[in-house]
Design a protein around this motif. Structure first.
Motif, mmCIF file in Angstrom:
data_model
loop_
_atom_site.group_PDB
_atom_site.id
_atom_site.type_symbol
_atom_site.label_atom_id
_atom_site.label_comp_id
_atom_site.label_asym_id
_atom_site.label_seq_id
_atom_site.Cartn_x
_atom_site.Cartn_y
_atom_site.Cartn_z
ATOM 1 N N ARG A 7 0.858 -1.182 0.000
ATOM 2 C CA ARG A 7 0.000 0.000 0.000
ATOM 3 C C ARG A 7 0.894 1.230 0.000
ATOM 4 O O ARG A 7 2.097 1.123 0.189
ATOM 5 N N SER A 65 -2.424 5.144 -2.465
ATOM 6 C CA SER A 65 -3.484 4.122 -2.491
ATOM 7 C C SER A 65 -4.443 4.314 -1.320
ATOM 8 O O SER A 65 -5.641 4.041 -1.438
ATOM 9 N N GLU A 66 -3.943 4.800 -0.200
ATOM 10 C CA GLU A 66 -4.818 5.093 0.930
ATOM 11 C C GLU A 66 -5.752 6.254 0.588
ATOM 12 O O GLU A 66 -6.949 6.217 0.898
ATOM 13 N N VAL A 74 -4.963 -1.661 0.122
ATOM 14 C CA VAL A 74 -4.140 -2.719 -0.484
ATOM 15 C C VAL A 74 -4.677 -3.060 -1.864
ATOM 16 O O VAL A 74 -3.920 -3.183 -2.836
#
Length: 198
Positions: free
Chosen positions: A147, A151-152, A169
C-alpha cells in the motif's frame, strides 16, 4: 536479489516468480499487467476483478475472466447498474464466476457509483488523479509495498464516492495493474514499458 525474485524463462526473459508459473500468468504479465488503462469500462472491470480476487489467487480470477465478462455484460457499468435480485440469484448459480454474494453486490453497487461519478469528471479522472509524483524502483520483491499514501487516499476517495471493496491494499494492486506505479523489478523485461514513467 534472491534467486526467486526473477526467473529467466525459456524465452530468455526475466519475470518475477509470480508471473513465471503458468502460461496464463506469463501472458498476463507480458501483455497486460502494468499497462495504462484509462477508459471507464476498462477501469470498472479491473476494480471488479480486484474485488473478486480478495482472499483468492489472481490466477483463479484470470481463469474465470471470460466468464466474468459474459456474466457482467462485459463490465458495461450502465448495464451492471441495472442488475437486480433476479440477476444476483442467477450470478450465484453461475459456475463460470466466483460465486460470492457480497462481492457480486459490491460490483453492482460500484457500477452505480461509476455512473454517479460521471457528473464529477468520471472514474478515470478520480483514479488517475492519485498517481504518485515519483515512481518506485524495486530491485527485489521485498522492496515493493502492499500500500502507499496514494493508495490510501484513492481508497478514501472511492469510498466517499460510494464504492465498496476498495481498501488501500486493493487500490495499490489496481495502481500496479493499470500502470499508475511501475513495480516491475528493475531487471524485468517489462520494466519501463508502460510509457507512463520516463
Amino acid at each position: 536479489m534472491t534467486d526467486t525474485d526473477l526467473i529467466i524463462g525459456s524465452d530468455g526473459r526475466a519475470r518475477p516468480a509470480w508471473a513465471a508459473g503458468t502460461d496464463l500468468l506469463r501472458h498476463y504479465y507480458d501483455t497486460e499487467w502494468g499497462m495504462p488503462v484509462r477508459d471507464e469500462q476498462g477501469l470498472f472491470e479491473r476494480l471488479s476483478l480486484e474485488a473478486f480476487q480478495a482472499g483468492l489467487s489472481w490466477e483463479l480470477v484470470l481463469r474465470k475472466r471470460a466468464g466474468f465478462r459474459a456474466a457482467f455484460a462485459d463490465f458495461d457499468p450502465e448495464r451492471v447498474a441495472g442488475f437486480g435480485e433476479r440477476e444476483v440469484e442467477e450470478l450465484l448459480e453461475n459456475r463460470e464466476i466466483i460465486r460470492n454474494r457480497r462481492k457480486i453486490a459490491a460490483v453492482i453497487r460500484n457500477a452505480r457509483a461509476v455512473l454517479d461519478l460521471r457528473e464529477d469528471g468520471g472514474l478515470a479522472d478520480l483514479i488517475w488523479s492519485h498517481q504518485p509524483a515519483t515512481n518506485l524502483a524495486p530491485r527485489t520483491l521485498a522492496e515493493i509495498p502492499s500500500r502507499s499514501p496514494e493508495s490510501e487516499a484513492l481508497s478514501k476517495a472511492l469510498k466517499k464516492a460510494g464504492f465498496t471493496f476498495v481498501g488501500p491494499v486493493m487500490c495499490f494492486a489496481l495502481m500496479e495493474a493499470i500502470g499508475m506505479v511501475d513495480t516491475h523489478l528493475l531487471e524485468s523485461h517489462r520494466r519501463g514499458t508502460s510509457g507512463v514513467w520516463a
